[in-house]
Design a protein around this motif. Structure first.
Motif, PDB file in Angstrom:
ATOM      1  N   MET A   1      61.862  15.126 -80.802  1.00  0.00           N
ATOM      2  CA  MET A   1      61.147  14.925 -79.548  1.00  0.00           C
ATOM      3  C   MET A   1      62.166  14.887 -78.411  1.00  0.00           C
ATOM      4  SD  MET A   1      58.564  11.847 -78.622  1.00  0.00           S
ATOM      5  CE  MET A   1      57.039  12.445 -78.002  1.00  0.00           C
ATOM      6  N   ASN A   2      61.834  15.546 -77.330  1.00  0.00           N
ATOM      7  CA  ASN A   2      62.722  15.605 -76.178  1.00  0.00           C
ATOM      8  C   ASN A   2      62.503  14.420 -75.259  1.00  0.00           C
ATOM      9  OD1 ASN A   2      63.719  18.085 -77.026  1.00  0.00           O
ATOM     10  ND2 ASN A   2      62.172  19.210 -75.888  1.00  0.00           N
ATOM     11  N   MET A   3      63.573  14.056 -74.561  1.00  0.00           N
ATOM     12  CA  MET A   3      63.447  13.015 -73.544  1.00  0.00           C
ATOM     13  C   MET A   3      62.657  13.593 -72.382  1.00  0.00           C
ATOM     14  SD  MET A   3      66.311  10.876 -71.440  1.00  0.00           S
ATOM     15  CE  MET A   3      66.758   9.776 -72.750  1.00  0.00           C
ATOM     16  N   GLU A   4      61.700  12.815 -71.889  1.00  0.00           N
ATOM     17  CA  GLU A   4      60.920  13.280 -70.751  1.00  0.00           C
ATOM     18  C   GLU A   4      60.779  12.178 -69.723  1.00  0.00           C
ATOM     19  OE1 GLU A   4      56.554  13.818 -71.150  1.00  0.00           O
ATOM     20  OE2 GLU A   4      56.916  13.467 -73.276  1.00  0.00           O
ATOM     21  N   TYR A  47      61.777   8.698 -74.742  1.00  0.00           N
ATOM     22  CA  TYR A  47      61.294   9.587 -75.788  1.00  0.00           C
ATOM     23  C   TYR A  47      59.850   9.303 -76.179  1.00  0.00           C
ATOM     24  CZ  TYR A  47      66.151  10.930 -76.282  1.00  0.00           C
ATOM     25  OH  TYR A  47      67.409  11.400 -76.046  1.00  0.00           O
TER      26      TYR A  47
END
Length: 93
Positions: A1-4, A47
């Motif tokens: 999962m990407n940091m957003e 995350y």
């Protein structure tokens, strides 16, 4: 999962910032929470999924929604508008 980065509009009155931070502290993956009380804008970086962030805030009893372009326009209008600076131009033929 990407940091957003998730931007939210949260109605905060009084000391509700403490309640907001408590709600978000229960979520795993939150790195940073920035709160602007004047514009009621909250920026969450981490995350955690954006829907889980919104759900956690609402579960804490705060009214929240995702930040939209309309919120930016309303904030800019409120910042620039003062009742003494209103001008009305009427032209009849």
């Amino acid at each position: 999962m990407n940091m957003e980065t998730v931007e939210l509009k949260v109605e905060m009155v009084g000391i509700q910032e403490k309640r907001l931070r408590k709600c978000l502290s229960k979520l795993k993956g939150i790195d940073k929470v920035e709160v602007d009380g004047n514009s009621q804008k909250v920026v969450v970086t981490g995350y955690a999924h954006r829907n889980r962030i919104l759900k956690a805030i609402r579960r804490g009893g705060l009214k929240a929604d995702f930040w939209s372009a309309q919120n930016e326009l309303l904030q800019a209008y409120a910042a620039s508008a003062s009742y003494s600076s209103f001008r009305f131009n009427f032209s009849f033929f």
